[in-house]
Design a protein around this motif. Structure first.
Motif, mmCIF file in Angstrom:
data_model
loop_
_atom_site.group_PDB
_atom_site.id
_atom_site.type_symbol
_atom_site.label_atom_id
_atom_site.label_comp_id
_atom_site.label_asym_id
_atom_site.label_seq_id
_atom_site.Cartn_x
_atom_site.Cartn_y
_atom_site.Cartn_z
ATOM 1 N N UNK A 202 -5.401 7.372 1.666
ATOM 2 C CA UNK A 202 -5.395 9.129 0.886
ATOM 3 C C UNK A 202 -6.573 9.866 1.253
ATOM 4 N N UNK A 203 -7.583 8.718 1.205
ATOM 5 C CA UNK A 203 -8.787 9.655 1.514
ATOM 6 C C UNK A 203 -8.927 10.147 3.244
ATOM 7 N N UNK B 129 0.723 -1.331 0.146
ATOM 8 C CA UNK B 129 0.031 0.065 0.174
ATOM 9 C C UNK B 129 1.005 1.129 0.344
ATOM 10 N N UNK B 130 2.147 1.192 0.902
ATOM 11 C CA UNK B 130 2.896 2.399 0.779
ATOM 12 C C UNK B 130 3.345 2.900 -0.570
ATOM 13 N N UNK B 131 3.987 1.468 -1.282
ATOM 14 C CA UNK B 131 3.858 2.279 -2.915
ATOM 15 C C UNK B 131 3.007 3.673 -3.587
ATOM 16 N N UNK B 132 2.040 3.183 -2.909
ATOM 17 C CA UNK B 132 1.047 4.317 -3.415
ATOM 18 C C UNK B 132 0.860 5.996 -2.769
ATOM 19 N N UNK B 133 1.751 5.554 -1.991
ATOM 20 C CA UNK B 133 1.766 7.086 -1.284
ATOM 21 C C UNK B 133 3.308 7.840 -1.917
ATOM 22 N N UNK B 134 3.747 7.520 -2.561
ATOM 23 C CA UNK B 134 4.832 8.067 -2.966
ATOM 24 C C UNK B 134 4.507 8.963 -3.774
ATOM 25 N N UNK B 135 3.473 9.409 -4.079
ATOM 26 C CA UNK B 135 3.330 10.520 -5.520
ATOM 27 C C UNK B 135 2.948 11.468 -4.076
ATOM 28 N N UNK B 136 1.831 11.276 -3.374
ATOM 29 C CA UNK B 136 1.323 12.193 -2.137
ATOM 30 C C UNK B 136 2.967 13.247 -2.054
ATOM 31 N N UNK B 137 2.216 14.329 -1.899
ATOM 32 C CA UNK B 137 3.161 15.890 -1.408
ATOM 33 C C UNK B 137 2.180 16.221 -0.195
#
Length: 390
Positions: free
Chosen positions: A343-344, A233-241
């Protein structure tokens, strides 16, 4: 040792109980420590049979119990030590499957009532899983009462042949508040008088999360904790800023495998090992995560709701009943659902505040330590009070 009252609510003599622990489960050990303190305060004599390491960690003697060292083993010497400790007990109360099986062996041929509390489900595969099922059946058919800390554990006991299986009232032992110091338990220093905001800043600075969200998971680095799914799941958070950081407090056999993945895939996850300052870590977190394949009464889930930290957890075992609508629940093993929930929540401060409010309300419905002791005492009374003649 604390003084033991000479009067007892159980008849003409102080009731003597033996609490049997395997020593391997922190939740059951903390429960026995809390239970011991409550029983002793009510005039019950308590002997705790557990490995000496458990007494060092949980100070059963400091709670007023007599401690008897019984190794975490079912060999003849361990069973003999337990049999001797139970010789003049009015009632024996064993916690966990392996401790319960040792108690069954030690009580062989005696009429001493046996109460069993299941705090978690034993995990195994293949031939060992079959052996554990045989042990379960032996234990529950011998026990006078089986207490399960979640409804599915009660159902499992009944399916295994328990004559009397009930839902246990289990309070969160020693509900802790952040000690308003960073790492004082590790350093041994005196408590600080910092305010909560300053504490939060200290913790976040230590972990490198100033200006970015902090997510916390706590538990041994074992397969059933679902940390492989957490890394997916953490892969999806690499794009967050800003980029969220996941901090996992705990040790275990999977650490090398998890650490290699974190480094190879450049995941925003830190393994920080065993910590004594989990309440402080939790107070600094934006979200708490429970990703296990099964939990009964997750300690982290309880502490998160008490601390008003929004929780994302797997919909397994006793978690749905425990948290109600006060957490975001996702299927076990579904990395996408876990990532989307996190993310939500990070993007929705109103939803986070709603979960904080619901969490505080839900936590207020859980049994207190006093209510836990009261339920156990009522079971003891049923099994030890003389029955009137018909």
């Amino acid at each position: 040792m604390s003084p033991v009252s000479s009067s007892a609510p159980h008849g003409q003599w102080p009731l003597r109980t033996v609490q049997v622990l395997g020593g391997g489960n922190a939740g059951s050990s903390a429960h026995v420590r809390s239970l011991t303190e409550g029983l002793v305060a009510r005039g019950v004599r308590v002997t705790v049979c557990a490995p000496v390491e458990a007494d060092r960690a949980y100070d059963f003697t400091g709670a007023g119990a007599e401690h008897v060292h019984v190794p975490r083993s079912s060999d003849p010497a361990a069973v003999a030590a337990l049999r001797a400790a139970c010789a003049d007990a009015d009632l024996v109360h064993a916690h966990g499957l392996h401790a319960s099986f040792r108690a069954v062996l030690a009580l062989g041929g005696r009429t001493t009532p046996l109460v069993v509390t299941w705090h978690n489900r034993a995990r195994a595969e293949g031939a060992r899983a079959h052996l554990l099922r045989l042990l379960e059946r032996r234990v529950v058919k011998t026990a006078a009462v089986v207490l399960g800390t979640s409804s599915d554990l009660v159902d499992r006991a009944r399916r295994s042949g328990a004559r009397d299986a009930r839902l246990a009232a289990v309070g969160l032992p020693g509900q802790r508040r952040p000690s308003l110091t960073l790492g004082c338990a590790r350093a041994g220093g005196p408590p600080s008088h910092d305010d909560p905001d300053r504490l939060r800043s200290k913790v976040r600075a230590e972990l490198g999360t100033i200006g970015r969200p902090l997510l916390i998971a706590v538990g041994s680095l074992d397969r059933h904790r679902g940390y492989d799914v957490l890394l997916d799941a953490a892969r999806a958070w690499r794009e967050l800023d800003p980029l969220p950081l996941v901090v996992v407090a705990g040790e275990g056999p999977l650490r090398p495998v998890l650490q290699r993945r974190i480094e190879d895939e450049e995941l925003p996850v830190r393994l920080i090992g065993h910590r004594e300052d989990v309440p402080e870590l939790l107070a600094a977190a934006d979200l708490a995560l429970v990703t296990s394949s099964w939990e009964s009464r997750s300690v982290l889930a309880q502490e998160a709701l008490h601390a008003r930290v929004p929780l994302v957890a797997t919909r397994v075992g006793g978690i749905p009943d425990l948290v109600g609508d006060a957490a975001d629940l996702v299927p076990y093993g579904d990395a996408q659902a876990l990532a989307e929930s996190v993310v939500r929540l990070l993007a929705d401060p109103e939803r986070r505040e709603l979960l904080r409010e619901r969490g505080a309300r839900q936590a207020a419905t859980w049994p207190t330590e006093d209510e836990t002791v009261a339920q156990v005492l009522s079971v003891y009374d049923e099994l030890t009070q003389p029955r009137p003649l018909a």
